[in-house]
Design a protein around this motif. Sequence first.
Motif, PDB file in Angstrom:
ATOM      1  N   LEU A 143       0.933  -1.415   0.009  1.00 44.91           N
ATOM      2  CA  LEU A 143       0.008  -0.070   0.079  1.00 44.91           C
ATOM      3  C   LEU A 143       1.033   1.323  -0.177  1.00 44.91           C
ATOM      4  CD1 LEU A 143      -2.826   0.977   0.318  1.00 44.91           C
ATOM      5  CD2 LEU A 143      -2.637   1.235   2.629  1.00 44.91           C
ATOM      6  N   VAL A 144       0.821   1.891  -1.054  1.00 45.86           N
ATOM      7  CA  VAL A 144       1.682   3.228  -1.108  1.00 45.86           C
ATOM      8  C   VAL A 144       0.805   4.362  -1.286  1.00 45.86           C
ATOM      9  CG1 VAL A 144       3.461   2.124  -2.141  1.00 45.86           C
ATOM     10  CG2 VAL A 144       1.742   3.090  -3.509  1.00 45.86           C
ATOM     11  N   ARG A 145       1.351   5.721  -0.943  1.00 41.71           N
ATOM     12  CA  ARG A 145       0.613   7.017  -0.994  1.00 41.71           C
ATOM     13  C   ARG A 145       1.471   7.700  -2.053  1.00 41.71           C
ATOM     14  NH1 ARG A 145      -1.753  10.531   3.790  1.00 41.71           N
ATOM     15  NH2 ARG A 145      -3.122  11.856   2.266  1.00 41.71           N
ATOM     16  N   GLU A 146       0.866   8.218  -3.326  1.00 41.93           N
ATOM     17  CA  GLU A 146       1.489   9.035  -3.948  1.00 41.93           C
ATOM     18  C   GLU A 146       1.969  10.472  -3.675  1.00 41.93           C
ATOM     19  OE1 GLU A 146       1.207   9.857  -8.776  1.00 41.93           O
ATOM     20  OE2 GLU A 146      -0.696   9.146  -7.717  1.00 41.93           O
ATOM     21  N   THR A 147       3.032  10.675  -3.728  1.00 39.24           N
ATOM     22  CA  THR A 147       3.508  12.106  -3.423  1.00 39.24           C
ATOM     23  C   THR A 147       3.488  13.183  -4.475  1.00 39.24           C
ATOM     24  OG1 THR A 147       5.995  11.673  -3.807  1.00 39.24           O
ATOM     25  CG2 THR A 147       4.887  11.171  -1.799  1.00 39.24           C
ATOM     26  N   SER A 167      -9.220  -2.793   1.768  1.00 41.48           N
ATOM     27  CA  SER A 167      -8.136  -1.714   2.676  1.00 41.48           C
ATOM     28  C   SER A 167      -7.634  -0.629   1.853  1.00 41.48           C
ATOM     29  CB  SER A 167      -6.756  -2.545   2.578  1.00 41.48           C
ATOM     30  OG  SER A 167      -6.832  -3.603   3.533  1.00 41.48           O
ATOM     31  N   VAL A 168      -7.894  -0.791   0.603  1.00 45.68           N
ATOM     32  CA  VAL A 168      -7.564   0.408  -0.301  1.00 45.68           C
ATOM     33  C   VAL A 168      -8.883   1.611  -0.424  1.00 45.68           C
ATOM     34  CG1 VAL A 168      -8.022  -0.417  -2.520  1.00 45.68           C
ATOM     35  CG2 VAL A 168      -6.082   1.527  -2.121  1.00 45.68           C
ATOM     36  N   LEU A 171     -10.152   3.818   2.437  1.00 45.85           N
ATOM     37  CA  LEU A 171      -9.273   5.056   2.882  1.00 45.85           C
ATOM     38  C   LEU A 171      -9.933   6.132   2.104  1.00 45.85           C
ATOM     39  CD1 LEU A 171      -5.842   3.372   2.460  1.00 45.85           C
ATOM     40  CD2 LEU A 171      -6.905   4.325   4.777  1.00 45.85           C
ATOM     41  N   HIS A 172     -10.852   6.043   1.033  1.00 46.68           N
ATOM     42  CA  HIS A 172     -11.489   7.059   0.352  1.00 46.68           C
ATOM     43  C   HIS A 172     -10.463   8.201  -0.079  1.00 46.68           C
ATOM     44  CE1 HIS A 172     -15.253   5.100   1.677  1.00 46.68           C
ATOM     45  NE2 HIS A 172     -14.720   5.202   2.871  1.00 46.68           N
ATOM     46  N   ASN A 173      -9.488   7.720  -0.634  1.00 47.90           N
ATOM     47  CA  ASN A 173      -8.244   8.774  -1.161  1.00 47.90           C
ATOM     48  C   ASN A 173      -7.579   8.043  -2.266  1.00 47.90           C
ATOM     49  OD1 ASN A 173      -6.271  10.469  -1.373  1.00 47.90           O
ATOM     50  ND2 ASN A 173      -5.985  11.038   0.726  1.00 47.90           N
ATOM     51  N   PRO A 174      -7.769   8.613  -3.599  1.00 45.31           N
ATOM     52  CA  PRO A 174      -6.922   8.407  -4.601  1.00 45.31           C
ATOM     53  C   PRO A 174      -5.773   8.132  -4.563  1.00 45.31           C
ATOM     54  CG  PRO A 174      -8.106  10.530  -5.249  1.00 45.31           C
ATOM     55  CD  PRO A 174      -8.736   9.937  -3.688  1.00 45.31           C
ATOM     56  N   GLU A 175      -5.022   8.878  -3.533  1.00 49.54           N
ATOM     57  CA  GLU A 175      -3.671   8.975  -3.389  1.00 49.54           C
ATOM     58  C   GLU A 175      -2.834   7.732  -3.065  1.00 49.54           C
ATOM     59  OE1 GLU A 175      -2.533  12.102  -0.665  1.00 49.54           O
ATOM     60  OE2 GLU A 175      -3.030  13.622  -1.951  1.00 49.54           O
TER      61      GLU A 175
END
Length: 450
Positions: A143-147, A167-168, A171-175
């Motif tokens: 699981l990663v978050r785009e910066t 899991s993804v 989070l309700h966040n496309p990042e």
Amino acid sequence: AYNIHVNGVLHCRVRYSQLLGLHEQLRKEYGANVVPAFPPKKIFTLTPAEVEQRREHLEKYMQAVRQDPTLGGSETFNSFLRKAQQETQQIPTEEVVLEVLLSNGQRVKVTILTSDQTEDVLEAVASKLDLPDDLVGYFSLFLVRETKDGAFSFVRKLQEFELPYVSVTSLHNPEFQIILRKSYWDSAYDDDVMEHRVGLNLLYAQTVSDIEHGWILVNKEQHRQLKSLQEKVSKKEFIRLAQTLKYYGYLKFDPCVTDFPEKGCHVVVSAGNNELNFQVRLPNEQIKEGSFKVTRMRCWRVTSSVPMSNGPAGSSPGKSEVKLELAFEYLMSKDRLQWVTITSPQAIMLSICLQSMVDELMVKKSGGSIRKMFRRRVNGALRRSDSQQAVKSPPLLDSPDASREPMAKLSSKLTSVSLRGISHSSSANDVGANDFHGNYAFEGIGDEDL
């Protein structure tokens, strides 16, 4: 009801009766002498003090179960957490399309069930890519978050106790996205992966990406040689050259703070080659570099020093109010152990890296192999266990599928579990995960080895 936080993120909500059902199932399968004692039932209504006491006892129970290699890695325990996760997020079992990123930016679309666990999703991605079964164990889903600069910040490696789709999406966040990367540390295993065309392509794409993001250090001459090999499409030679470069095979973490060599130092931590590498900026702005070998870490722990939000299920991991710390006890010299603390939202991921390094060292020490054979497809379709059918109303727990083949896992630990009473989520005492991870690869050293 209680919130269960796994790896710093709300995983599920469960009732006492559901945890009692899990306990009884574990006792039935493994015996009363193996399973820890469970907080007893009370006939009368609990007082607020008794409610908090029960929460603390339940948290200790869950910690004890997951730290036991047999119980914590059992299908019964992991199935319970997966089903509770799906029920808490209220995501019905249905067929969906999940996008998984590759290192080169390509997106692989796989059709899965929302109730498919991590290994099933990994296998579906491998099947779509035509990656052979005996190479699947060399890769993992993260699981990663785009910066903002287009790079990725690693949140955690997806584990067997969770459902990747849930899991993804929760989070309700496309990042936040799921990416496929190699999951071993010893570059000698690259030879196995490069034997097959798809494995070679995946490893090559990851190496190119790590160089582009500055994770692997390259000087001008090396850059020229690499560019020449790229133009010739000499992928194996490209990887061979990259293997000689500094930080090849390392995971680089976001800038954070450490108390070594003195409190409040800014540091960039990289994990690889069985060590944590520190690039420390001292108060006088001088940069110093050093490494801590995993074999000299006697133990480590992850702690949260501020209560975590029990807000909506979509709460993001690593929010600013959550102060996560990884502390490890290090053998500085023959008779001197010292604690080193890293304060970072990625403390959980750092701990997972340490554990997987130790696991890999122990597998090699015992003469084992990290090759992991996955269950074969039946008529081209995944053979799903009973634990992955539709989740109905409680009880959450079903018996594990007896036909499911046992699989060796390299990193099957829940890194940080804490249990929180929903009605007491703002309590200052709402901190968990103070448990220690003992290191079976720890080695005594003499001063001449330092």
